[in-house]
Design an enzyme around this catalytic site. Structure first.
Site, mmCIF file in Angstrom:
data_model
loop_
_atom_site.group_PDB
_atom_site.id
_atom_site.type_symbol
_atom_site.label_atom_id
_atom_site.label_comp_id
_atom_site.label_asym_id
_atom_site.label_seq_id
_atom_site.Cartn_x
_atom_site.Cartn_y
_atom_site.Cartn_z
ATOM 1 N N HIS A 56 53.869 76.538 29.732
ATOM 2 C CA HIS A 56 53.338 76.502 28.488
ATOM 3 C C HIS A 56 53.462 75.456 27.563
ATOM 4 C CE1 HIS A 56 51.393 79.392 25.060
ATOM 5 N NE2 HIS A 56 51.180 78.011 24.880
ATOM 6 N N HIS A 58 51.980 71.811 25.398
ATOM 7 C CA HIS A 58 50.662 71.099 25.182
ATOM 8 C C HIS A 58 50.878 69.714 25.050
ATOM 9 C CE1 HIS A 58 48.536 74.926 23.621
ATOM 10 N NE2 HIS A 58 49.870 75.433 23.116
ATOM 11 N N LEU A 59 50.086 69.060 25.865
ATOM 12 C CA LEU A 59 50.016 67.649 25.992
ATOM 13 C C LEU A 59 49.217 66.925 25.415
ATOM 14 C CD1 LEU A 59 51.011 67.311 29.787
ATOM 15 C CD2 LEU A 59 52.614 67.219 27.651
ATOM 16 N N ARG A 60 48.248 67.460 24.623
ATOM 17 C CA ARG A 60 47.284 67.091 23.710
ATOM 18 C C ARG A 60 46.373 65.888 24.165
ATOM 19 N NH1 ARG A 60 47.839 71.309 20.598
ATOM 20 N NH2 ARG A 60 49.724 71.254 19.125
ATOM 21 N N ASN A 90 43.661 73.441 25.695
ATOM 22 C CA ASN A 90 43.105 72.973 24.254
ATOM 23 C C ASN A 90 43.090 71.532 23.866
ATOM 24 O OD1 ASN A 90 45.587 73.427 23.722
ATOM 25 N ND2 ASN A 90 45.607 74.372 22.088
ATOM 26 N N ASP A 150 44.554 79.485 25.451
ATOM 27 C CA ASP A 150 45.550 79.547 24.367
ATOM 28 C C ASP A 150 45.289 79.018 23.056
ATOM 29 O OD1 ASP A 150 48.349 80.291 23.796
ATOM 30 O OD2 ASP A 150 48.521 78.132 23.853
ATOM 31 N N ASN A 276 52.341 80.077 15.845
ATOM 32 C CA ASN A 276 51.564 81.251 16.398
ATOM 33 C C ASN A 276 51.924 81.849 17.803
ATOM 34 O OD1 ASN A 276 49.543 82.780 17.383
ATOM 35 N ND2 ASN A 276 47.923 81.268 16.968
ATOM 36 N N ASP A 303 55.885 76.795 24.661
ATOM 37 C CA ASP A 303 54.795 76.497 23.683
ATOM 38 C C ASP A 303 54.816 75.180 23.091
ATOM 39 O OD1 ASP A 303 52.477 76.885 22.496
ATOM 40 O OD2 ASP A 303 53.217 78.741 21.349
ATOM 41 N N HIS A 307 52.611 68.021 16.680
ATOM 42 C CA HIS A 307 51.720 67.621 15.718
ATOM 43 C C HIS A 307 52.144 66.390 14.889
ATOM 44 C CE1 HIS A 307 49.486 71.470 15.960
ATOM 45 N NE2 HIS A 307 50.428 72.163 15.945
#
EC number: 3.5.2.3
Length: 428
Positions: A56, A58-60, A90, A150, A276, A303, A307
């Site tokens: 899980h 997030h590599l963006r 996402n 997700d 979240n 997760d 940002h």
């Protein structure tokens, strides 16, 4: 490729052994090993684990390269001891086609710090209305096996049922972000005493638990696999425990921050704690730890949610949700689970490498540390203690809740197919 001899490490925290790497594989494991041509790493006092696998991340990229890229994210992963990460869908555009997942997969291969396995979206645009090209993404070069919206919940029961039926044909799994949307409208933090005192919108536990209950029953009904992302409540643990006792094919993950942090921290109004699902109560944290130790919760997943500064350094209500985690996960797990006596290092290998690799189908990862196996390995110093310094992160983002906090453990070396990606704690 040169040979590497890791001398005197505690393999899975157990017996002290030497490990000889030759090319991309482990050539030998034993005591008193020698090889004149090998580069020797003195690993006395250190723990050797199979390379960590994160289901899980997030590599963006594509779309939010100001937060993270495949390059910076995989560098962060290597620093954290990971040799394989699963990249969430996402992105912008959403990874809901064969073209986008192949782009992410190829970027991972080009950079070479960590294997990157894209996760495909369940629905087109993460909108929850129409199934995405699940079969095409699976048949692509990326070979997608895990699908998730997700960040959003697949809240339509019919869509969720169809997704479970579809992935069953090729042994895939749907990873659900369990958040009933109507019950969390305007929610800012865990619903409870703290939210009432602060006047922030409450995020009730039942919003997570009701979706999990529905989805395990759907998985049972169609005979498919479902994976529950980032469990955060004691009630969710009980539902997963009940489902497993019933024989339902469900797996679940917990994040490092849900093993350590509570909603009391929100009293600071520091958006670094906005995540979240939200941080829950001390009782929830204890239930999650116990469930990870007894195997009800199968794996730890970060997760990792990078940002940029402007999206987090603002008032609470406007701040983005999420925190980075790849470079601190192993330290938090050592602190909460190993140093507390709840798990040993073999358990850590099981929850952070073996099982996540198995759930995601990463066949070359999560393997035993033995001769003939791929040399995907993590070496760490468990005696290290020091404050977290986000200025030294390899991630492009710095939104960590642990800045200045002393945590144990330090990854000294990471090996991806025999090539060192981290040496003495620094990127190779």
């Amino acid at each position: 490729m040169s040979k590497i001899l890791i001398r005197g490490a505690k393999v899975l925290g157990g017996e002290v052994q030497d490990v000889l790497i030759d090319g991309e594989t482990v050539a030998a494991v034993g005591t008193g090993l020698s090889d004149e041509g090998a580069r020797v790493i003195d690993a006395a006092g250190q723990i050797l684990l199979p390379g960590l696998v994160d289901l899980h991340t997030h590599l963006r990229e594509p779309g939010r390269e100001d937060s993270e890229t495949v390059l910076t994210g995989t560098r962060a992963a290597a620093r954290g001891g990971y040799t394989s990460v699963f990249a969430m869908a996402n992105t912008f555009p959403v990874a809901d086609t064969a073209g986008v997942v192949e782009q992410v997969w190829r970027l991972g291969r080009e950079h070479g710090y960590c294997d990157v396995q894209p996760i495909g979206a369940v629905t087109v645009g993460l909108e929850g209305k129409q199934l995405a090209e699940l079969g095409a993404m699976h048949d692509s070069a990326a070979g997608v096996t895990v699908f998730s919206d997700d960040g959003k919940c697949v809240d339509d029961a019919v869509i969720m049922r169809r997704a479970l039926e579809y992935v069953k044909a090729f042994g895939g799994v749907v990873a659900q972000h369990a958040q009933e949307p109507r019950l969390t409208e305007g929610a800012q933090m865990n619903e409870g005493i703290v939210s009432a005192e602060l006047g922030l919108g409450g995020w009730p536990a039942v919003a997570e638990e009701s979706i999990i209950a529905r989805d395990v029953l759907l998985a049972e009904h169609v005979g498919s696999r479902v994976h529950i992302c980032h469990l955060s409540t004691a009630g969710s643990v009980e539902i997963v425990r009940w489902a497993k006792s019933r024989g339902i094919d469900v797996t679940a993950e917990v994040t490092p921050h849900h093993l350590l942090l509570t909603d009391e921290l929100v009293r600071s109004y520091n958006p670094v704690y906005k995540v979240n699902p939200p941080l829950r109560t001390e009782a929830d944290v204890m239930a999650l730890r116990e469930a990870l130790a007894d195997g009800t919760i199968d794996i730890v997943a970060t997760d990792h949610a990078p940002h940029p500064h402007e999206d987090k350094d603002c008032e609470w209500a406007a701040a983005a949700m999420g925190m980075v985690g790849l470079e601190t996960a192993l330290s938090v797990v050592q602190h909460t689970m190993v140093d507390s006596g709840l798990m040993n290092w073999a358990d850590v290998a099981d929850r952070m490498s073996v099982k996540p690799a198995r759930i995601g189908g990463a066949e070359d990862h999560g393997r035993p540390v033995s001769a003939g196996e791929p040399a995907n390995l993590t070496l760490l110093d468990p005696a290290y203690r020091g404050p977290v310094n986000p200025a030294g992160f390899a991630s492009r983002s710095r939104n960590t809740p642990y800045e200045g906090r002393e945590l144990p453990g330090r990854v000294t070396h990471t090996f991806l197919r025999g090539r060192a990606t981290v040496v003495d704690g620094k990127l190779a």
